[in-house]
Design a protein around this motif. Structure first.
Motif, PDB file in Angstrom:
ATOM      1  N   ILE A 121       3.470  -5.593   1.284  1.00 41.82           N
ATOM      2  CA  ILE A 121       4.794  -6.229   1.309  1.00 41.82           C
ATOM      3  C   ILE A 121       5.858  -5.245   0.843  1.00 41.82           C
ATOM      4  O   ILE A 121       6.926  -5.119   1.453  1.00 41.82           O
ATOM      5  CB  ILE A 121       4.799  -7.520   0.463  1.00 41.82           C
ATOM      6  CG1 ILE A 121       3.919  -8.584   1.134  1.00 41.82           C
ATOM      7  CG2 ILE A 121       6.226  -8.037   0.256  1.00 41.82           C
ATOM      8  CD1 ILE A 121       3.643  -9.800   0.273  1.00 41.82           C
ATOM      9  N   ILE A 122       5.580  -4.514  -0.250  1.00 40.20           N
ATOM     10  CA  ILE A 122       6.535  -3.517  -0.749  1.00 40.20           C
ATOM     11  C   ILE A 122       6.805  -2.473   0.328  1.00 40.20           C
ATOM     12  O   ILE A 122       7.954  -2.111   0.588  1.00 40.20           O
ATOM     13  CB  ILE A 122       6.015  -2.853  -2.037  1.00 40.20           C
ATOM     14  CG1 ILE A 122       6.039  -3.849  -3.191  1.00 40.20           C
ATOM     15  CG2 ILE A 122       6.832  -1.606  -2.396  1.00 40.20           C
ATOM     16  CD1 ILE A 122       5.313  -3.371  -4.440  1.00 40.20           C
ATOM     17  N   CYS A 123       5.760  -1.983   0.972  1.00 36.04           N
ATOM     18  CA  CYS A 123       5.929  -0.971   2.028  1.00 36.04           C
ATOM     19  C   CYS A 123       6.758  -1.517   3.188  1.00 36.04           C
ATOM     20  O   CYS A 123       7.625  -0.831   3.719  1.00 36.04           O
ATOM     21  CB  CYS A 123       4.574  -0.500   2.540  1.00 36.04           C
ATOM     22  SG  CYS A 123       3.658   0.502   1.361  1.00 36.04           S
ATOM     23  N   ALA A 124       6.487  -2.750   3.578  1.00 34.77           N
ATOM     24  CA  ALA A 124       7.220  -3.342   4.695  1.00 34.77           C
ATOM     25  C   ALA A 124       8.703  -3.501   4.370  1.00 34.77           C
ATOM     26  O   ALA A 124       9.555  -3.285   5.228  1.00 34.77           O
ATOM     27  CB  ALA A 124       6.614  -4.694   5.060  1.00 34.77           C
ATOM     28  N   VAL A 125       9.004  -3.859   3.131  1.00 37.14           N
ATOM     29  CA  VAL A 125      10.397  -4.092   2.745  1.00 37.14           C
ATOM     30  C   VAL A 125      11.138  -2.788   2.501  1.00 37.14           C
ATOM     31  O   VAL A 125      12.298  -2.647   2.870  1.00 37.14           O
ATOM     32  CB  VAL A 125      10.460  -5.016   1.503  1.00 37.14           C
ATOM     33  CG1 VAL A 125      11.859  -5.067   0.925  1.00 37.14           C
ATOM     34  CG2 VAL A 125       9.978  -6.408   1.868  1.00 37.14           C
ATOM     35  N   THR A 126      10.492  -1.806   1.895  1.00 37.84           N
ATOM     36  CA  THR A 126      11.179  -0.567   1.533  1.00 37.84           C
ATOM     37  C   THR A 126      11.036   0.530   2.574  1.00 37.84           C
ATOM     38  O   THR A 126      11.668   1.568   2.447  1.00 37.84           O
ATOM     39  CB  THR A 126      10.666  -0.027   0.180  1.00 37.84           C
ATOM     40  OG1 THR A 126       9.272   0.259   0.293  1.00 37.84           O
ATOM     41  CG2 THR A 126      10.927  -1.004  -0.926  1.00 37.84           C
ATOM     42  N   ALA A 152       7.101   4.798  -6.461  1.00 41.40           N
ATOM     43  CA  ALA A 152       7.920   5.322  -7.543  1.00 41.40           C
ATOM     44  C   ALA A 152       9.312   4.704  -7.611  1.00 41.40           C
ATOM     45  O   ALA A 152      10.055   4.990  -8.528  1.00 41.40           O
ATOM     46  CB  ALA A 152       8.054   6.842  -7.401  1.00 41.40           C
ATOM     47  N   VAL A 153       9.673   3.855  -6.642  1.00 38.13           N
ATOM     48  CA  VAL A 153      10.981   3.208  -6.705  1.00 38.13           C
ATOM     49  C   VAL A 153      11.041   2.419  -8.006  1.00 38.13           C
ATOM     50  O   VAL A 153      10.161   1.609  -8.292  1.00 38.13           O
ATOM     51  CB  VAL A 153      11.190   2.259  -5.497  1.00 38.13           C
ATOM     52  CG1 VAL A 153      12.456   1.447  -5.664  1.00 38.13           C
ATOM     53  CG2 VAL A 153      11.242   3.066  -4.218  1.00 38.13           C
ATOM     54  N   LEU A 188      13.498  -7.996  -3.220  1.00 35.15           N
ATOM     55  CA  LEU A 188      13.124  -8.771  -2.035  1.00 35.15           C
ATOM     56  C   LEU A 188      11.612  -8.796  -1.866  1.00 35.15           C
ATOM     57  O   LEU A 188      11.024  -9.842  -1.592  1.00 35.15           O
ATOM     58  CB  LEU A 188      13.796  -8.209  -0.778  1.00 35.15           C
ATOM     59  CG  LEU A 188      13.428  -8.904   0.534  1.00 35.15           C
ATOM     60  CD1 LEU A 188      13.783 -10.387   0.497  1.00 35.15           C
ATOM     61  CD2 LEU A 188      14.096  -8.214   1.703  1.00 35.15           C
ATOM     62  N   ALA A 189      10.964  -7.653  -2.047  1.00 36.93           N
ATOM     63  CA  ALA A 189       9.505  -7.590  -1.926  1.00 36.93           C
ATOM     64  C   ALA A 189       8.844  -8.469  -2.973  1.00 36.93           C
ATOM     65  O   ALA A 189       7.885  -9.187  -2.682  1.00 36.93           O
ATOM     66  CB  ALA A 189       9.027  -6.143  -2.061  1.00 36.93           C
TER      67      ALA A 189
END
Length: 144
Positions: free
Chosen positions: A24-29, A41-42, A50-51
């Motif tokens: 989910i994090i990868c898809a959003v960022t 690292a964000v 959002l994620a």
């Protein structure tokens, strides 16, 4: 159930939930951050609110469905070991209250109070709403 078995069950579910959360994090960022290590690292508050919200809402929906399924008199419940895998392991690592609070704090510390309130409010109110939606969808599926 035994203590070592419980730990293995939670670890197995946790590995699935953490991978789902990472996806989910990868898809959003993806559009704004390059490289897989950079995505991780964000910093808290660096665009992952959002994620976190999506992961939390997905977890609430699933938990509502599981709650309806296991408390229904019409169906047999899931085994305690399965519930441990899914609720504590998978959903516990998919959703995260500490990250939600951290991201809300960062937004507030930047003076973005309305954004902080919106993120916190959406997670709580929509989380409750999708929990109920998960229950309703499961109830409808079970009676169909």
């Amino acid at each position: 159930m035994s203590w070592p078995g419980d730990v293995i069950a939670v670890a197995a579910g946790g590995s699935v939930g953490s991978v789902l959360r990472y996806a989910i994090i990868c898809a959003v960022t993806q559009p704004s951050v390059q490289g897989s290590l950079a995505r991780v690292a964000v910093p808290i508050g660096g665009g992952n609110a959002l994620a976190t919200t999506l992961a939390n809402l997905l977890g609430c929906l699933a938990l509502g469905a599981i709650y309806q399924w296991t408390t229904s008199n019409e169906t047999p419940g899931l085994s305690p070991q399965t519930l441990l895998v899914v609720r504590v392991g998978m959903l516990g690592s998919l959703t995260t209250f500490s990250t939600l609070i951290g991201e809300t704090f960062v937004l507030a510390s930047l003076g973005r109070y309305s954004s902080a309130g919106l993120v916190l409010g959406l997670n709580l109110t929509l989380g409750f709403a999708v929990f109920l939606a998960g229950m309703a969808a499961t109830r409808a599926w079970m009676t169909a």
